[in-house]
Each structure stands twice: as structure tokens, then as C-alpha cells.
Design a protein around this motif. Sequence first.
Motif, PDB file in Angstrom:
ATOM      1  N   VAL A   1       3.894   2.251  19.243  1.00  0.00           N
ATOM      2  CA  VAL A   1       3.859   2.681  20.620  1.00  0.00           C
ATOM      3  C   VAL A   1       5.213   2.500  21.293  1.00  0.00           C
ATOM      4  O   VAL A   1       5.505   3.149  22.307  1.00  0.00           O
ATOM      5  CB  VAL A   1       2.758   1.911  21.376  1.00  0.00           C
ATOM      6  N   SER A   2       6.065   1.633  20.741  1.00  0.00           N
ATOM      7  CA  SER A   2       7.398   1.405  21.306  1.00  0.00           C
ATOM      8  C   SER A   2       8.458   2.311  20.691  1.00  0.00           C
ATOM      9  O   SER A   2       9.645   2.090  20.926  1.00  0.00           O
ATOM     10  CB  SER A   2       7.801  -0.061  21.126  1.00  0.00           C
ATOM     11  N   GLY A   3       8.044   3.273  19.898  1.00  0.00           N
ATOM     12  CA  GLY A   3       8.985   4.213  19.295  1.00  0.00           C
ATOM     13  C   GLY A   3       9.375   3.881  17.876  1.00  0.00           C
ATOM     14  O   GLY A   3      10.278   4.524  17.330  1.00  0.00           O
ATOM     15  N   GLU A   4       8.735   2.921  17.237  1.00  0.00           N
ATOM     16  CA  GLU A   4       9.050   2.608  15.845  1.00  0.00           C
ATOM     17  C   GLU A   4       8.570   3.729  14.930  1.00  0.00           C
ATOM     18  O   GLU A   4       7.433   4.189  15.051  1.00  0.00           O
ATOM     19  CB  GLU A   4       8.403   1.288  15.411  1.00  0.00           C
ATOM     20  N   VAL A   5       9.418   4.155  14.041  1.00  0.00           N
ATOM     21  CA  VAL A   5       9.061   5.132  13.010  1.00  0.00           C
ATOM     22  C   VAL A   5       9.536   4.551  11.679  1.00  0.00           C
ATOM     23  O   VAL A   5      10.727   4.562  11.370  1.00  0.00           O
ATOM     24  CB  VAL A   5       9.695   6.512  13.268  1.00  0.00           C
ATOM     25  N   ILE A   6       8.601   4.029  10.906  1.00  0.00           N
ATOM     26  CA  ILE A   6       8.904   3.328   9.657  1.00  0.00           C
ATOM     27  C   ILE A   6       8.236   4.079   8.520  1.00  0.00           C
ATOM     28  O   ILE A   6       7.022   4.330   8.556  1.00  0.00           O
ATOM     29  CB  ILE A   6       8.401   1.874   9.717  1.00  0.00           C
ATOM     30  N   SER A   7       9.016   4.456   7.522  1.00  0.00           N
ATOM     31  CA  SER A   7       8.510   5.238   6.394  1.00  0.00           C
ATOM     32  C   SER A   7       8.847   4.526   5.097  1.00  0.00           C
ATOM     33  O   SER A   7       9.955   4.016   4.928  1.00  0.00           O
ATOM     34  CB  SER A   7       9.118   6.651   6.394  1.00  0.00           C
ATOM     35  N   HIS A   8       7.877   4.525   4.181  1.00  0.00           N
ATOM     36  CA  HIS A   8       8.054   3.923   2.860  1.00  0.00           C
ATOM     37  C   HIS A   8       7.686   4.956   1.795  1.00  0.00           C
ATOM     38  O   HIS A   8       6.640   5.616   1.897  1.00  0.00           O
ATOM     39  CB  HIS A   8       7.194   2.674   2.688  1.00  0.00           C
ATOM     40  N   HIS A   9       8.528   5.083   0.790  1.00  0.00           N
ATOM     41  CA  HIS A   9       8.373   6.072  -0.274  1.00  0.00           C
ATOM     42  C   HIS A   9       7.659   5.437  -1.462  1.00  0.00           C
ATOM     43  O   HIS A   9       7.966   4.314  -1.852  1.00  0.00           O
ATOM     44  CB  HIS A   9       9.754   6.578  -0.701  1.00  0.00           C
ATOM     45  N   MET A  10       6.714   6.193  -2.054  1.00  0.00           N
ATOM     46  CA  MET A  10       5.981   5.729  -3.228  1.00  0.00           C
ATOM     47  C   MET A  10       5.968   6.836  -4.271  1.00  0.00           C
ATOM     48  O   MET A  10       5.618   7.981  -3.960  1.00  0.00           O
ATOM     49  CB  MET A  10       4.553   5.329  -2.857  1.00  0.00           C
ATOM     50  N   ALA A  11       6.338   6.485  -5.483  1.00  0.00           N
ATOM     51  CA  ALA A  11       6.467   7.466  -6.561  1.00  0.00           C
ATOM     52  C   ALA A  11       5.109   7.725  -7.206  1.00  0.00           C
ATOM     53  O   ALA A  11       4.857   7.399  -8.371  1.00  0.00           O
ATOM     54  CB  ALA A  11       7.474   6.983  -7.606  1.00  0.00           C
ATOM     55  N   VAL A  12       4.216   8.348  -6.461  1.00  0.00           N
ATOM     56  CA  VAL A  12       2.901   8.729  -6.965  1.00  0.00           C
ATOM     57  C   VAL A  12       2.354   9.800  -6.030  1.00  0.00           C
ATOM     58  O   VAL A  12       2.650   9.804  -4.829  1.00  0.00           O
ATOM     59  CB  VAL A  12       1.946   7.510  -7.033  1.00  0.00           C
ATOM     60  N   SER A  13       1.586  10.719  -6.582  1.00  0.00           N
ATOM     61  CA  SER A  13       0.985  11.764  -5.776  1.00  0.00           C
ATOM     62  C   SER A  13      -0.079  11.179  -4.850  1.00  0.00           C
ATOM     63  O   SER A  13      -0.795  10.239  -5.209  1.00  0.00           O
ATOM     64  CB  SER A  13       0.359  12.830  -6.677  1.00  0.00           C
ATOM     65  N   ALA A  14      -0.186  11.742  -3.650  1.00  0.00           N
ATOM     66  CA  ALA A  14      -1.174  11.257  -2.696  1.00  0.00           C
ATOM     67  C   ALA A  14      -2.596  11.448  -3.214  1.00  0.00           C
ATOM     68  O   ALA A  14      -3.497  10.686  -2.849  1.00  0.00           O
ATOM     69  CB  ALA A  14      -0.997  11.974  -1.355  1.00  0.00           C
ATOM     70  N   LYS A  15      -2.810  12.454  -4.074  1.00  0.00           N
ATOM     71  CA  LYS A  15      -4.141  12.689  -4.620  1.00  0.00           C
ATOM     72  C   LYS A  15      -4.511  11.684  -5.701  1.00  0.00           C
ATOM     73  O   LYS A  15      -5.660  11.656  -6.139  1.00  0.00           O
ATOM     74  CB  LYS A  15      -4.221  14.102  -5.185  1.00  0.00           C
ATOM     75  N   GLN A  16      -3.571  10.887  -6.136  1.00  0.00           N
ATOM     76  CA  GLN A  16      -3.822   9.893  -7.178  1.00  0.00           C
ATOM     77  C   GLN A  16      -3.513   8.496  -6.675  1.00  0.00           C
ATOM     78  O   GLN A  16      -3.100   7.632  -7.433  1.00  0.00           O
ATOM     79  CB  GLN A  16      -2.982  10.227  -8.413  1.00  0.00           C
ATOM     80  N   LEU A  17      -3.740   8.298  -5.381  1.00  0.00           N
ATOM     81  CA  LEU A  17      -3.427   7.029  -4.729  1.00  0.00           C
ATOM     82  C   LEU A  17      -4.651   6.519  -4.003  1.00  0.00           C
ATOM     83  O   LEU A  17      -5.361   7.277  -3.342  1.00  0.00           O
ATOM     84  CB  LEU A  17      -2.262   7.222  -3.749  1.00  0.00           C
ATOM     85  N   THR A  18      -4.901   5.238  -4.120  1.00  0.00           N
ATOM     86  CA  THR A  18      -5.977   4.561  -3.404  1.00  0.00           C
ATOM     87  C   THR A  18      -5.364   3.552  -2.449  1.00  0.00           C
ATOM     88  O   THR A  18      -4.475   2.793  -2.828  1.00  0.00           O
ATOM     89  CB  THR A  18      -6.931   3.842  -4.373  1.00  0.00           C
ATOM     90  N   ILE A  19      -5.834   3.554  -1.211  1.00  0.00           N
ATOM     91  CA  ILE A  19      -5.352   2.629  -0.192  1.00  0.00           C
ATOM     92  C   ILE A  19      -6.486   1.681   0.169  1.00  0.00           C
ATOM     93  O   ILE A  19      -7.577   2.120   0.541  1.00  0.00           O
ATOM     94  CB  ILE A  19      -4.868   3.375   1.056  1.00  0.00           C
ATOM     95  N   GLN A  20      -6.228   0.396   0.054  1.00  0.00           N
ATOM     96  CA  GLN A  20      -7.208  -0.621   0.411  1.00  0.00           C
ATOM     97  C   GLN A  20      -6.707  -1.391   1.623  1.00  0.00           C
ATOM     98  O   GLN A  20      -5.559  -1.852   1.651  1.00  0.00           O
ATOM     99  CB  GLN A  20      -7.456  -1.580  -0.767  1.00  0.00           C
ATOM    100  N   ARG A  21      -7.576  -1.530   2.618  1.00  0.00           N
ATOM    101  CA  ARG A  21      -7.227  -2.234   3.857  1.00  0.00           C
ATOM    102  C   ARG A  21      -7.832  -3.624   3.841  1.00  0.00           C
ATOM    103  O   ARG A  21      -9.046  -3.789   3.700  1.00  0.00           O
ATOM    104  CB  ARG A  21      -7.735  -1.455   5.065  1.00  0.00           C
ATOM    105  N   TYR A  22      -6.975  -4.630   3.967  1.00  0.00           N
ATOM    106  CA  TYR A  22      -7.400  -6.019   4.086  1.00  0.00           C
ATOM    107  C   TYR A  22      -7.011  -6.532   5.462  1.00  0.00           C
ATOM    108  O   TYR A  22      -6.371  -5.821   6.251  1.00  0.00           O
ATOM    109  CB  TYR A  22      -6.765  -6.870   2.984  1.00  0.00           C
ATOM    110  N   ASP A  23      -7.378  -7.760   5.739  1.00  0.00           N
ATOM    111  CA  ASP A  23      -7.113  -8.308   7.053  1.00  0.00           C
ATOM    112  C   ASP A  23      -5.621  -8.373   7.329  1.00  0.00           C
ATOM    113  O   ASP A  23      -5.159  -8.001   8.416  1.00  0.00           O
ATOM    114  CB  ASP A  23      -7.739  -9.705   7.170  1.00  0.00           C
ATOM    115  N   GLU A  24      -4.817  -8.796   6.363  1.00  0.00           N
ATOM    116  CA  GLU A  24      -3.386  -8.982   6.574  1.00  0.00           C
ATOM    117  C   GLU A  24      -2.544  -8.191   5.585  1.00  0.00           C
ATOM    118  O   GLU A  24      -1.337  -8.417   5.504  1.00  0.00           O
ATOM    119  CB  GLU A  24      -3.024 -10.469   6.474  1.00  0.00           C
ATOM    120  N   HIS A  25      -3.131  -7.290   4.830  1.00  0.00           N
ATOM    121  CA  HIS A  25      -2.372  -6.553   3.825  1.00  0.00           C
ATOM    122  C   HIS A  25      -2.916  -5.129   3.677  1.00  0.00           C
ATOM    123  O   HIS A  25      -4.085  -4.851   3.972  1.00  0.00           O
ATOM    124  CB  HIS A  25      -2.435  -7.250   2.454  1.00  0.00           C
ATOM    125  N   LEU A  26      -2.037  -4.261   3.202  1.00  0.00           N
ATOM    126  CA  LEU A  26      -2.398  -2.922   2.735  1.00  0.00           C
ATOM    127  C   LEU A  26      -2.008  -2.840   1.264  1.00  0.00           C
ATOM    128  O   LEU A  26      -0.845  -3.086   0.907  1.00  0.00           O
ATOM    129  CB  LEU A  26      -1.662  -1.838   3.520  1.00  0.00           C
TER     130      LEU A  26
END
Length: 561
Positions: free
Chosen positions: A299-324
Motif C-alpha cells: 500500500v506504500s508503493g512497494e513493488v517486489i518481484s522474485h523470479h522462479m525457474a519453473v512454469s506457473a502451471k507446475q508450481l504449488t504455493i502453500q500458505r503458512y502463518d509466517e511463510h510462503l
Amino acid sequence: MQWETGPVSPVQASQPQLLPLPWASPADPATFCVRVASMQRASGKVPVPSPPVLWLARLPGPWLPQGKSAPELPHAPLWWAGGGWREFSEASAALPAAYAPRRFQPPWIRGAGLLRPLEAPGEAGPDEGHAQALGSGPSTRVLRVLRMLICEWAGALWARPQVGGAWCQCPHSIAGLSIARLEAFEVCGGNEYIVLLHDTGAKESTRGTPSLVLTFSLTRNEWCPTAGATRAFAGRHGGEAPVRWRPVPGHRPSNPAPPMHAWLIEATPDYLVLLSPVARDGAQRDGKDVHSALHFIGVSGEVISHHMAVSAKQLTIQRYDEHLLLFKDSERDADGDADCLDDDWNPSHQRVAGWLLSVKDVAVPPLPVFLPSAEEGWLAGASSWSLALAWGCLEDFASSWHLRSDMAPRLYLLESGPMLRLWASRVVDEDYGTVLQRHSLDGKELLRHALTFAPLQQTLLEVDGHGLAAVETAPTWMLWSPDLRHAVRLRDREQASFWRCAGASRDGESSALKASATHARLASVGVAETISTAEVFPRSGDWDSCALPWEAAHGAEVVTG
């Protein structure tokens, strides 16, 4: 099934064991967790160490390769709470409903955290000048989002500030434009707005297709790119190809840069989390991009991007309390498309299983997670795998005697194939954001300590010969824990689906993502699986102090390969 048992040393026999606990054997993970919590309340301020709790959940359809179904297994559903595998009390081959992942709709899918535009009667459109004529007929439909006015006219998207400024046309041609599903996110105190155009053809109950993401600046009264090209790996600039002599497939991005297509992963009034497909050089070109980028917009204008060498269709994202936790499919080339594996310029690509991102500071690049090596007993060709994070005490993995009751979270790796086995990592927060410095004959080297695994004792199960071929050819189980809030997966039609075990998850809300900088931390930092404390030491200062000097960043670079 056969257990792998080994001799118990006198030292191990004399040490206090966490299991069996002083109560009857629990029937399921939820009962186990409730009894541990009851014992903790009874003990007061004295901490009660308990082992991590994990169970094997059947893979839902979106996790399986296209056109394949999960094979029947020769064993019943299992769960683990230290000391050995356990079977559920129900005498059935099916997993109890409380422990089976089911689809759900998170609040942000229904608009929580995003702004819906309202009608702005009396406001003139781009074809009516500055004011609408009194008594005139039907005019262009103008909508208002706080301080921004937006409308659709002549097949294009227009916007301007509510007070002052002329209408500004979006420079991009948007096929099938309709502002009926438009949502916005306010940043920089209302000086900029992130505009999300959702797929108008998707139903509200199944919405999850990629959204068109645009940015409009009220201070400059113009449309701006939301995020630039990501860095393919440390030491490169954004938009630079990993290998200079190998062309990147696809056309060169146009000027101005095209709007970003991304999936909405999480949305709150304070930030957005987006996942977008990108090419190997970090620029988004077309729907065939084989890498992914995770974007955090604050909300303060931060734009942070991280690159991952894998297709989005072959990626699983798990949400934890303090981690992704983001990890690859174990069967990445099951559909015959091996484009995402064409990264042999990076020797560690095949060993990287995923990436761990701390929500305490998303500006720090995610920490790579490495699979075990063949020398450590990993059956790479005959096994599928899954990852999960769990809190719990592992006495055998404690770094010192004083930390034998530490309950800090660790990553757990399930090896599923001719055998079932669990692997565990070190404490995930240990050396997470630390930059290590090592001196050698080649000069100074900056490193990060990657997460690796070691096998857990008494977790090896040999699967019977019946159905063994099916187990070897397709992934069957995914590892789940009570600490896992939900998992995100892309479906066949490129829709993001959200999954959780509603009856077996911890209470409370997840921690909000925070950033210590407006951009991703930059440093030419390598990754090492093993380090020696005698040859490395933590580097003082923050990540920005580790960046390349001006001469190295602008001079000629020596490339070997």
C-alpha cells in the motif's frame, strides 16, 4: 508394509522420549494436537515439547498430470507424529473427510481488500469535454474509485483524476474490454491505483483466471507499468537473459511494455500478492512463458518481484502463518513439455525443489530448497515427492543439547515410490536472511545456506509388490500438516484453485506480509548446500551493501560455460 528398524544405542535408550505420551494412543492428528494443547495448558508456563504432526493426503485432480488419475494404493492412509507411522482409526481405505483437501473460496476472491468502482453521475466522459451538458441524452458510463475516474469509450480504457486533469487513454489494446469486473487497489496514499480487469467470461463462483493488471498514476496522469522484468538469478540485471548467446523464445517486449497478466494469490487492504508467467529473462511475453514471478505490491508503493525457474502451471504455493512455500511438481515433464527443464546452464536446477519466502520480510529473496542427492539415498528416478512445513520438536536434529526441545518449524520432504520415507531440514529461520562471506584463492564469495534434508529414522516403509508399478509412474500423496493454511494450484483451464483441510487446521489468522524495502534486495549471492563454519562468517550490513560495485556492474563480464 514393512518397517525399517535399527538397533537402539544405550545413549538413545537413556534419553527422554516424546512418545509414547502419557495418554492413550490418539486416533487421528486432530485428537493428538488437542491432547498436546491440553497438556500445555495444564503445565502453565512450562513448555511441553511435542513432535510435528503430518499426514498423507490424496492428490486432488489439479495436482495430477493432465489425463491421468491417481492409482489405487496397496496401503491405508497414514499419519506421522514422531516415533513412527500410524493408521487412522477408521477401518477404511479412504482418508477421513476432515483430512482431505477440499476447494474453498478465500475472502479476496469475493472482493475483500479490493475496491469496487461506483457510478459517478454527472461526470463527463472523454467525448463530452469537461462537463456534461444539462439535459443531454445518455452519456458514457463513468465510474469512480475514490480519487480516480475511469470509463470505457470507443473500445478503450480511459482514466483521470477526479479533481483536475484530462482523460488519459490506456495505450494498450484490450480484447473484450468490459469494466463490469474491474477492481482497484489504492497505493501511495491515493496517488496511484492498481487496476485489475478480471475475465468477464468467468462465473463469480469459479473466478480465478489470470487478471489484466494495470497501473494509473494520478500525479502524472498517465498509465504506468506495474512491474518490470525480474532478475533471472543473482548477479544479473532485470530483463537480462540467463545465457547471452542463447536467444530467448518469443518476441521482444513492445514499448510501452504490455500489461501484466497475473493470478491473484492474496489480497488485503495493505498488499496484493500476484503470480505471473515470465520468460527466462524475467519479461512477460505470451502465454507460453516457462518461468514464474511472484509480485508483492504494498500500500506504500512497494513493488517486489522474485523470479522462479519453473512454469506457473507446475508450481504449488502453500500458505503458512509466517511463510510462503513454493515448490515444483515432482512429475514436471509428465505431459511431454520439457521447456521448463531447458535450464542446464544452471547445474543446480534439477536439484532445486522449491523456494521458501518469509512473510516477515518479503524483500529478501526466497531461500532455495534442495532435494537430497543420490549419495544420500535419494531415488530420484523412481520416486515422487511433496513438501510441507510443520512446527515440532526433533531431538535428533537439534544443533546443540540446549535446543533439544526446540519447537521451531522445519521443512519435511515425503519420498513416495518403491518406499515411503520422510526427510527433515534444519530450522527454516536459521540463516534465512544471512549473507555469508567466504574467502578463497579466487577472491571473496558471497553465499546463502540453502535448505537441505536428512532422512528421519524409523520412517521408511517398503511398499508391497502389489501396485508397485503404478506407484512408481505417478505421484499419489501430498504431505499436509495442521500448520498449512491453504494451498494454491492452477487448474487445466488456467484457473487458480484454493485448497484446505478445514477440519484439521490451526485457528487464527495468518500473519500479514511485510517488506523492509520498496524493491527486492539485490546482491550477487550464490547458494551452497553445505557450509563450514570455519571458512565462512556472516557479512555485516544489509543486502544492499552486498550489491556489485559500479565498475563490476557496468564493465565487461567474463562468462564461462
